[in-house]
Design an enzyme around this catalytic site. Structure first.
Site, PDB file in Angstrom:
ATOM      1  N   GLU A  46     109.836  97.152 123.533  1.00  0.00           N
ATOM      2  CA  GLU A  46     111.269  97.389 123.392  1.00  0.00           C
ATOM      3  C   GLU A  46     111.701  96.663 122.135  1.00  0.00           C
ATOM      4  OE1 GLU A  46     115.197  97.163 126.181  1.00  0.00           O
ATOM      5  OE2 GLU A  46     114.186  95.273 125.764  1.00  0.00           O
ATOM      6  N   ASP A  57     123.669  89.715 124.075  1.00  0.00           N
ATOM      7  CA  ASP A  57     122.562  88.795 123.813  1.00  0.00           C
ATOM      8  C   ASP A  57     123.047  87.359 123.808  1.00  0.00           C
ATOM      9  OD1 ASP A  57     119.944  90.186 123.191  1.00  0.00           O
ATOM     10  OD2 ASP A  57     121.330  91.385 121.999  1.00  0.00           O
ATOM     11  N   TYR A 171     116.812  99.891 133.714  1.00  0.00           N
ATOM     12  CA  TYR A 171     116.709  98.490 133.325  1.00  0.00           C
ATOM     13  C   TYR A 171     117.547  97.672 134.311  1.00  0.00           C
ATOM     14  CZ  TYR A 171     116.382  94.678 129.824  1.00  0.00           C
ATOM     15  OH  TYR A 171     116.112  93.508 129.149  1.00  0.00           O
TER      16      TYR A 171
END
Length: 271
Positions: A46, A57, A171
């Site tokens: 990924e 993030d 995910y």
């Protein structure tokens, strides 16, 4: 069939998927480190395009993206790296974690470019499900797999919709908050993976915070078809800016330990 779909055809397989920011610490070293992970036994990768406002993030990957941008990494640089990876690894499943503005501002051309390169799947971590219809249509039209994200507090019925709309894998975010490393996980995180793995008829992959070999194996044991580790590698790159070969050795050793005792996949069989 999408390479990820082929990879997860056998539900008993357990995959390891490293994440890297393209261009960190620079384009040359970044390509070398990604190849090192694949050569050491990673089942797929990924990859993230550096972005100026990476809101999902944590600090480690934010600094990784800043380093990549400071080194001169551009969108075109990332496309070139992807082309080289696809040429080197024709059967490797390649997923992208992107911030949606990178695609939105380029429109249909962006999806066609990624498809022509051979990108297998895309997840946009900042794009809500209710606003992703155009994105999903563009992915489907370009024959790129769609990855949706399920949060720790996503209600079951919403999780079903997200799983149903994922065509590569789903995910599953393993903790609250942003990406990063975690010393441990609450049992609830593993229990949720177990529950979703029984609920889903498609592959689920766990990520966010997973940073030790034992944690990877714990999530596999709980039912995750794959596990993504990223911030750990970004942190090691940061610590080894003056000694990139040391970062390579760390990545190779980690992947080797994760894969120890697990049969190496024959990529030739899933093209």
């Amino acid at each position: 069939m999408n390479r990820f779909a082929r990879l997860f055809t056998r539900r008993d397989r357990r995959m390891f998927v490293p994440f890297f920011t393209l261009g960190d610490p620079n384009a040359i070293a970044s390509f070398d480190l990604i190849c090192a992970a694949v050569d050491a036994g990673a089942d797929a990768v990924e990859l993230g395009f550096p972005f100026s406002d990476p809101i999902t993030d944590g600090p480690v990957n934010q600094r990784s993206m800043r380093r990549a941008l400071a080194a001169g990494t551009t969108y075109a640089t990332c496309l070139d790296m992807l082309r080289r990876l696809r040429e080197r690894y024709p059967a490797l499943p390649i997923g992208l974690l992107l911030y949606y503005n990178l695609l939105f501002m380029r429109g249909e051309r962006a999806y066609k470019e990624l498809a022509a390169i051979g990108v297998d799947a895309v997840v946009c971590s900042d794009l809500p499900f209710e606003e992703c219809a155009t994105h999903m249509w563009q992915l489907a039209d370009s024959r790129i797999g769609c990855i949706q994200m399920v949060a720790p507090n996503t209600p079951v019925e919403r999780a079903r919709k997200l799983i149903d709309s994922s065509s590569a894998f789903t995910y599953v975010i393993s903790r609250f908050g942003t990406t990063g490393t975690s010393a441990s996980f609450e049992q609830q995180a593993l229990a949720r993976i177990e529950h979703l793995s029984k609920l889903a008829d498609k592959a689920i992959v766990a990520g966010f915070g997973i940073s030790t070999v034992d944690q990877v194996r714990d999530f596999w044991a709980a039912g995750a078809n794959g596990v993504i580790v990223g911030s750990l590698f970004s942190l090691q790159i940061e610590r080894c800016l003056a000694d990139v070969p040391a970062a390579r050795q760390f990545i190779e050793a980690f992947v080797g330990q994760v894969q120890a005792g697990k049969p190496r996949l024959d990529f030739a069989g899933i093209i």
